[in-house]
Write an enzyme that holds these catalytic residues in place. Structure first.
Site, short mmCIF file in Angstrom:
data_model
loop_
_atom_site.label_atom_id
_atom_site.label_comp_id
_atom_site.label_asym_id
_atom_site.label_seq_id
_atom_site.Cartn_x
_atom_site.Cartn_y
_atom_site.Cartn_z
N THR A 36 1.63 10.12 3.56
CA THR A 36 0.93 11.34 2.87
C THR A 36 -0.51 11.37 3.93
O THR A 36 -1.25 12.37 3.36
CB THR A 36 0.89 10.95 1.42
OG1 THR A 36 0.31 9.72 1.30
CG2 THR A 36 1.78 11.23 0.64
N LYS A 63 -9.12 5.89 6.34
CA LYS A 63 -7.86 5.06 5.95
C LYS A 63 -8.32 3.87 5.16
O LYS A 63 -9.24 3.07 5.50
CB LYS A 63 -7.37 4.35 7.38
CG LYS A 63 -6.19 5.26 7.76
CD LYS A 63 -5.09 4.58 8.73
CE LYS A 63 -4.19 5.48 9.17
NZ LYS A 63 -3.49 4.75 10.23
N SER A 112 -2.76 0.62 -4.30
CA SER A 112 -3.08 1.57 -3.66
C SER A 112 -4.38 2.43 -4.04
O SER A 112 -4.84 2.19 -5.29
CB SER A 112 -1.94 2.82 -3.48
OG SER A 112 -2.72 3.92 -2.97
N ALA A 113 -5.22 2.80 -3.24
CA ALA A 113 -6.60 3.28 -3.51
C ALA A 113 -6.11 4.93 -4.11
O ALA A 113 -7.10 5.34 -4.54
CB ALA A 113 -7.36 3.62 -2.44
N GLU A 145 0.12 -3.34 4.53
CA GLU A 145 -0.88 -2.57 4.82
C GLU A 145 -0.91 -1.97 6.24
O GLU A 145 -0.78 -2.74 7.01
CB GLU A 145 -2.39 -3.34 4.60
CG GLU A 145 -2.92 -3.35 3.09
CD GLU A 145 -3.67 -1.81 2.84
OE1 GLU A 145 -3.79 -1.09 3.70
OE2 GLU A 145 -3.91 -1.65 1.69
N ASP A 146 -1.41 -0.72 6.11
CA ASP A 146 -1.53 -0.06 7.27
C ASP A 146 -2.97 0.29 8.00
O ASP A 146 -3.46 0.58 8.64
CB ASP A 146 -0.96 1.29 7.46
CG ASP A 146 -1.66 2.39 6.72
OD1 ASP A 146 -2.31 2.02 5.62
OD2 ASP A 146 -1.72 3.59 7.02
N LYS A 181 -10.83 -1.13 -1.21
CA LYS A 181 -10.72 -2.25 -0.09
C LYS A 181 -11.99 -2.18 1.14
O LYS A 181 -12.39 -0.74 1.11
CB LYS A 181 -9.43 -1.92 0.59
CG LYS A 181 -8.24 -1.85 -0.54
CD LYS A 181 -6.96 -1.44 0.24
CE LYS A 181 -5.86 -1.08 -0.71
NZ LYS A 181 -4.90 -0.39 -0.31
N ASP A 190 1.07 -1.17 -0.14
CA ASP A 190 0.04 -0.04 0.02
C ASP A 190 0.93 1.13 -0.17
O ASP A 190 2.15 1.04 0.38
CB ASP A 190 -0.95 0.07 1.31
CG ASP A 190 -1.81 1.14 1.53
OD1 ASP A 190 -2.42 1.52 0.30
OD2 ASP A 190 -1.99 1.54 2.49
N LEU A 191 0.39 2.44 -0.19
CA LEU A 191 1.19 3.65 -0.34
C LEU A 191 1.11 4.51 1.00
O LEU A 191 1.92 4.58 1.53
CB LEU A 191 0.74 4.49 -1.55
CG LEU A 191 1.57 5.65 -1.72
CD1 LEU A 191 3.06 5.50 -2.09
CD2 LEU A 191 0.88 6.50 -3.00
N ASP A 192 0.14 5.16 1.18
CA ASP A 192 -0.19 5.73 2.22
C ASP A 192 0.07 5.43 3.66
O ASP A 192 -0.91 4.37 3.93
CB ASP A 192 -1.58 6.69 2.17
CG ASP A 192 -1.80 7.45 0.90
OD1 ASP A 192 -0.79 7.99 0.08
OD2 ASP A 192 -2.93 7.79 0.45
#
Length: 219
Positions: free
Chosen positions: A18, A46, A115-116, A170-171, A146, A10-12
């Site tokens: 971010t 999130k 990522s979303a 994932e966070d 997600k 995942d990104l954020d």
């Protein structure tokens, strides 16, 4: 090729922080609508799409809105968010991420972003790590948010990996659930209690050593 897995990030909140910029952009809109938007409220957003995030904020304020107004606020949110990204650089990469990416590259593993975010590619470019990723699947490529696993399924498919040979970092609760639904290995990055559904949980990437990654490759 033996022992080649798909490592999907995942990104954020996983690679870059971010999340703080999303929070500031959403808070600005919420405040304009008379909603006191807190960090606790932000947790509800999130791993959630922009459209759904706005709906959650409107629900918090018990506000009914026309589609026209919703569209206007969505554009405003993205413009505010992008204004924060202008000055992003490699210093925004979270601690411990680079050693993991470098190790996976050395081991010739498949690396994907799932990522979303619809701004994933600009962020990877600004932080100078685009070349680490064989595949980027973001909010522009999928229609389901997600915990629907669509973004991870696409990433695994593009890397020619089975779900069983895919590992997701994932966070968010929704992201961990998506990985589990897809029968992928879920690695939670963050709070142990919040991400209790993940198969493995680390507070951040500095807690992950190469022996753990090696075990995932050879498993």
């Amino acid at each position: 090729m033996k022992n080649v897995k798909a490592f999907i990030f995942d990104l954020d909140g996983v690679i870059v922080d971010t999340a703080k910029y999303h929070y500031l952009a959403w808070k600005k809109i919420a405040n304009e609508l008379g909603i006191d938007f807190t960090h606790e409220h932000n947790e509800l957003l999130k791993g959630v799409s922009r459209v759904r995030s706005l709906d959650i904020i409107l629900e918090l304020g018990n506000i009914q809105a026309t589609q026209e107004n919703k569209d206007k606020w969505l554009v405003q949110k993205n413009e505010d968010y992008l204004s924060y990204l202008v000055n992003m650089d490699e210093s925004e990469i979270l601690p411990g991420v680079m050693p993991v990416l470098k190790f996976l590259k050395e081991k010739k593993q498949g690396i994907a972003l799932g990522s979303a975010s619809k701004n994933a590619k600009p962020i990877l470019e600004k932080t100078g790590i685009m070349d680490y990723f064989d595949v980027v699947v973001d909010g522009n490529d999928v229609s389901n948010a997600k915990p629907d696993p669509e973004v991870f399924l696409q990433a695994a498919k593009l890397l020619n990996a089975t779900n069983e040979n895919s590992i997701v970092f994932e966070d968010s609760v929704a992201g961990v659930q998506a990985a589990n639904i897809a029968n992928m290995t879920s690695v939670g990055i963050g709070d142990k209690e919040v991400l209790s559904e993940a198969q493995y949980i680390f507070s951040d990437f500095t807690q992950i050593d190469t022996s753990f990654i090696e075990a995932l490759i050879n498993n």
